[in-house]
Design a protein around this motif. Structure first.
Motif, PDB file in Angstrom:
ATOM      1  N   GLU A 121      -4.379   7.629 -17.432  1.00 34.50           N
ATOM      2  CA  GLU A 121      -5.766   8.023 -17.418  1.00 34.50           C
ATOM      3  C   GLU A 121      -5.877   9.480 -17.849  1.00 34.50           C
ATOM      4  O   GLU A 121      -4.976  10.293 -17.576  1.00 34.50           O
ATOM      5  N   PRO A 122      -6.966   9.855 -18.552  1.00 32.31           N
ATOM      6  CA  PRO A 122      -7.136  11.264 -18.933  1.00 32.31           C
ATOM      7  C   PRO A 122      -7.138  12.160 -17.695  1.00 32.31           C
ATOM      8  O   PRO A 122      -7.758  11.842 -16.678  1.00 32.31           O
ATOM      9  N   GLY A 123      -6.435  13.263 -17.757  1.00 33.90           N
ATOM     10  CA  GLY A 123      -6.330  14.200 -16.648  1.00 33.90           C
ATOM     11  C   GLY A 123      -5.190  13.898 -15.718  1.00 33.90           C
ATOM     12  O   GLY A 123      -5.052  14.560 -14.681  1.00 33.90           O
ATOM     13  N   SER A 124      -4.329  12.912 -16.047  1.00 29.34           N
ATOM     14  CA  SER A 124      -3.201  12.555 -15.182  1.00 29.34           C
ATOM     15  C   SER A 124      -2.152  13.652 -15.222  1.00 29.34           C
ATOM     16  O   SER A 124      -1.920  14.289 -16.272  1.00 29.34           O
ATOM     17  N   ASP A 125      -1.499  13.858 -14.052  1.00 28.91           N
ATOM     18  CA  ASP A 125      -0.431  14.851 -13.935  1.00 28.91           C
ATOM     19  C   ASP A 125       0.905  14.128 -13.895  1.00 28.91           C
ATOM     20  O   ASP A 125       1.068  13.107 -13.213  1.00 28.91           O
ATOM     21  N   ILE A 126       1.891  14.696 -14.641  1.00 29.51           N
ATOM     22  CA  ILE A 126       3.247  14.149 -14.663  1.00 29.51           C
ATOM     23  C   ILE A 126       4.204  15.280 -14.306  1.00 29.51           C
ATOM     24  O   ILE A 126       4.200  16.331 -14.962  1.00 29.51           O
ATOM     25  N   PRO A 127       5.031  15.103 -13.268  1.00 33.98           N
ATOM     26  CA  PRO A 127       6.036  16.130 -12.970  1.00 33.98           C
ATOM     27  C   PRO A 127       7.000  16.277 -14.144  1.00 33.98           C
ATOM     28  O   PRO A 127       7.393  15.293 -14.769  1.00 33.98           O
ATOM     29  N   LEU A 128       7.352  17.538 -14.395  1.00 33.44           N
ATOM     30  CA  LEU A 128       8.235  17.774 -15.531  1.00 33.44           C
ATOM     31  C   LEU A 128       9.610  17.158 -15.324  1.00 33.44           C
ATOM     32  O   LEU A 128      10.289  16.806 -16.296  1.00 33.44           O
ATOM     33  N   ASN A 129      10.043  17.018 -14.059  1.00 32.01           N
ATOM     34  CA  ASN A 129      11.344  16.410 -13.828  1.00 32.01           C
ATOM     35  C   ASN A 129      11.275  14.888 -13.860  1.00 32.01           C
ATOM     36  O   ASN A 129      12.284  14.215 -13.636  1.00 32.01           O
ATOM     37  N   ALA A 130      10.058  14.323 -14.105  1.00 29.79           N
ATOM     38  CA  ALA A 130       9.912  12.869 -14.183  1.00 29.79           C
ATOM     39  C   ALA A 130       9.332  12.454 -15.534  1.00 29.79           C
ATOM     40  O   ALA A 130       8.650  11.438 -15.648  1.00 29.79           O
TER      41      ALA A 130
END
Length: 808
Positions: free
Chosen positions: A337-346
């Motif tokens: 979805e627009p605005g979703s956050d993804i951890p950089l380590n994932a």
């Protein structure tokens, strides 16, 4: 107290404001000074750049003019050779100078100058003076005020060919002119071309390369070339008004280059002056502004959705560089979805292991540098990432990097296809043996193959992408000795390199606006043409020699006719002699033979002494032998003169063969030689002369008896051989060597190996036999081996050739 303190604060603030304004004024003054220096430097740079452009264009024009003039001089050197060859051939064949002149359309007049001939008076005085000066100084090409003069040498004679200068005007553009000068001590040369340009020539010293502008701001470019280092100088001038479309465009371009930074600096100074009064306090946002901000947010959200549909997404990294926030096309590609956050380590499940590692490293470096740019392959799609560190302090406290991600998959695919196509094109060009070069729509070099560089001796400093077509042509012209356009196609030309190679150059525009240059090596063709010209010259010389030899040939023909008449008279005399000999010798020989035979047979009684009978036998044999020799000689003479005729009729070939054997069998019996006739029952009848067949067999069997020792064997065979019958006489005699076989059938020839048989004869037996069989349309064959025997075969046709023709 409060009032005084407030007043002091106000005074202190005013003092600070005054000092700030003073500092700002000082800064503005310094900035104005620097602006003036900057503008002065800019004017100087633009002036140097403009002068450099003018100088470069002048060098290109001078190089072009030098190439044109050198090509013209080379063309007239070639024409001088052609005129010389024509004069050589014409004079050798007896033609006059006027006849040679009429065959060369470009030449107005040809006259002899050394030694001077009467036709020299037909030209004008100045041309004649120039011709005499050329002859005295050994100059091959010169010019007067009205003619171009070409000197050709034939033997020790010098000829001058004149070509009117006005013929050259058709090849010159209206803005160009030519000046021919002959050096010090020579008559005045000539000029051709535009009268305005010639007038400028009269006011200038153009014996060196120069470029200048006149009062009408017209640029004159001139250059000069010396013919083979001699006194003849050819100068060409080209004029071009400065205010053409190109010149006006250049002025406008330089004006914009000058005005753009000037206006920018003046705007900056104006903005700085407007702020001298101090900054105004920021107003509180009104209710209307809040409504506007809400609309802006809504519009931004709509823009984000639009960006997702067109392949553009946004992303940002938090301040602690721990998570990635995605939207637009990037979020859509990751199924988020627009605005979703993804951890950089994932990131690995979304980006893939390799792409995630590259992205994290790039983010770490970009957070330090404040910028990021790169391309990643995410789930089969290529995204171009661009980001900056936020400039707002408030935003920078929350976000380390923010930027956009553009889906460039289609562009990458197109680029890969273009690179593959370009690579295939490059491989094809590089593998092509012909020199090839490709230019863009502005005639700048894009690609070339190694054969192009090798053919025209161009190094890497010259051949580089972006070099203009004119510069490459100038470099090529340094290695060119002769350059001329082909007569049928204007965009093609032939060049002769200084190393002797010939190239055919063709330039074609492609459908995409590019230009392709293709060169083909035509050295072999030119060498063949040169060889053809040399052979043509040799042929002309041979024809001339043949014409001179016709007189001798006619004399030889006359002498031949006389000798032929003498030979015919001699042949007639020989015929008369043989006829007389036939009558004068045969008559007494017949009497001698008849009376001696009566004596041998003792018809009227015995002779008495036996020796008389022996003498009469010898007389009979000698007379018969002499009569046979005379008959053979007469028959051979008839055959050679064509008077021998045969009367052919259908006969059985066995009959004349058998008759010949019966006639000569007594001689075979005297030597105890076995003589037999072998023939088949189905031997074909033939069209032949009975007497001639019997004579041929008699000659062959007689020869076989002569050269066969006692107790030998002779076999005569008659057989069918397709359309022939064969009559072969095979003996067991001494044989004939292989060296003697080719000449045995010639008249009066005998084999050396048979000399030990001690037989007398004329050597006409085989010659007569061969002639008789050939009169029948047959052939004659001999096969022999020493000390083994000889086989002579006659092949007689079943039907005569004349009858075949009539039947057909």
């Amino acid at each position: 107290m409060k009032t005084n303190n407030g007043h002091k604060d106000a005074m202190h603030a005013g003092a600070q404001s005054t000092r700030a304004q003073s500092n700002m004024s000082t800064s503005l003054s310094r900035l104005s000074f620097l602006t003036g220096v900057f503008l002065t430097i800019q004017i100087g740079i633009l002036g140097v750049k403009g002068w450099d452009d003018i100088k470069r264009e002048s060098e290109l024009q001078q190089a072009r003019l030098q190439t044109n003039m050198q090509s013209m001089l080379d063309r007239y050197d070639l024409q001088r050779d052609i005129i010389g060859d024509a004069l050589t051939v014409g004079l050798n064949s007896g033609s006059s100078v006027l006849e040679v002149e009429s065959q060369i359309s470009s030449v107005q007049r040809i006259f002899r100058i050394s030694p001077e001939g009467s036709r020299a008076a037909l030209t004008d005085e100045q041309t004649l003076q120039t011709a005499r000066w050329m002859s005295e100084n050994g100059v091959t090409i010169g010019a007067s005020s009205s003619n171009l003069l070409i000197m050709s040498t034939v033997g020790r004679t010098e000829f001058i060919s004149t070509i009117p200068l006005h013929q050259l005007a058709s090849d010159l553009p209206q803005n160009e002119a030519l000046r021919f000068s002959m050096g010090q001590g020579a008559p005045q040369g000539g000029s051709v071309g535009s009268q305005d340009v010639i007038g400028w020539l009269d006011r200038q010293d153009v014996l060196q390369d120069l470029t200048s502008f006149d009062r009408y701001w017209v640029r004159h470019t001139s250059t000069c070339v010396a013919h083979n280092g001699g006194p003849l100088q050819v100068c060409q001038v080209q004029t071009e008004p400065w205010f053409t479309a190109l010149g006006t465009g250049a002025i406008l371009l330089y004006s914009l280059l000058f005005l753009s930074p000037t206006l920018a600096v003046l705007s900056l100074l104006g903005a700085a002056r407007s702020r001298l009064g101090g900054a105004k306090p920021a107003a509180k946002p009104s209710k209307k502004q809040k409504v506007t901000d809400a609309g802006f947010a809504e519009a931004s959200e709509g823009l984000t959705r639009l960006a997702a549909n067109v392949g553009v997404g946004s992303w940002k990294i938090d301040r602690n560089i721990q998570s990635l926030t995605v939207s637009g096309a990037l979020a859509k590609s990751l199924n988020l979805e627009p605005g979703s956050d993804i951890p950089l380590n994932a990131l690995e499940p979304y980006f893939g292991a390799q792409s995630a590692r590259k992205f994290v490293n790039a983010v770490a470096k970009g957070a330090v540098d404040g910028t990021l740019k790169g391309t990643l392959n995410i789930r089969g799609r290529h995204f171009e990432f661009r980001a900056l560190r936020p400039q707002s302090r408030t935003v920078a406290d929350q976000i380390a990097l923010e930027g956009i991600a553009i889906d460039v998959s289609d562009r990458r695919l197109l680029e890969e296809r273009m690179r593959a196509s370009e690579m295939r094109l490059r491989n094809a060009f590089e593998g092509f043996s012909m020199p090839i070069a490709l230019w863009d729509d502005r005639k700048r070099l894009m690609f070339w193959n190694p054969a192009f560089a090798k053919a025209f001796a161009l190094d890497d400093e010259v051949l580089r992408p972006g070099v203009s077509h004119d510069i490459i042509n100038v470099e090529i012209s340094r290695a060119v000795r002769f350059d001329r356009a082909t007569e049928d196609v204007g965009e093609e030309r032939e060049v002769l390199m200084r190393d002797g190679r010939w190239f055919h150059l063709a330039e074609r525009e492609t459908s995409g606006g590019l230009m392709l240059t293709i060169a083909s090596d035509i050295s072999k063709l030119k060498n063949q043409q040169d060889e053809h010209l040399r052979n043509e010259k040799k042929l002309k010389r041979l024809i001339s020699e043949l014409e001179r030899s016709e007189g001798r040939a006619r004399e030889f023909t006359r002498k031949y006719a006389e000798e032929k008449t003498k030979a015919e008279h001699a042949s007639q005399a020989k015929g008369s002699f043989l006829a007389n000999m036939s009558h004068e010798l045969r008559t007494p020989l017949n009497a001698i033979n008849g009376f001696s035979e009566m004596l041998v047979k003792e018809i009227f009684g015995p002779l008495g002494d036996e020796r008389y009978k022996s003498y009469a036998q010898d007389i009979l044999l000698s007379g018969q032998h002499l009569l046979d020799m005379i008959n053979d000689i007469l028959d051979m003479a008839k055959i050679e003169s064509g008077k021998m005729t045969i009367n052919t009729k259908p006969i059985d070939p066995v009959e004349p063969v058998d008759a010949a054997i019966r006639m000569i069998r007594r001689k075979a019996d005297e030597k105890n030689i076995k003589l037999e006739l072998v023939h088949a029952d189905d031997v074909h009848d033939i069209e032949a002369d009975h007497r001639a067949v019997r004579q041929m067999v008699l000659n062959l069997v007689s020869n076989a008896i002569k050269f066969t020792r006692d107790d030998g064997q002779i076999t005569v065979t008659v057989a069918n051989e397709k359309e022939f019958i064969s009559i072969s006489v095979k003996d067991t005699g001494v044989g004939i060597s292989k060296d003697d076989l080719p000449r045995l059938a010639n008249p009066f020839e005998q084999a050396e190996s048979n000399q030990d048989m001690n037989h007398n004869g004329t050597g006409l037996g085989l010659a007569l036999t061969r002639s008789l069989v050939e009169l029948h349309g047959g052939r004659f064959a001999i096969d022999s081996e020493l000390n083994v025997g000889t086989t002579v075969t006659l092949y007689l046709p079943v039907q005569q050739p004349d009858e075949d023709i009539e039947a057909a």
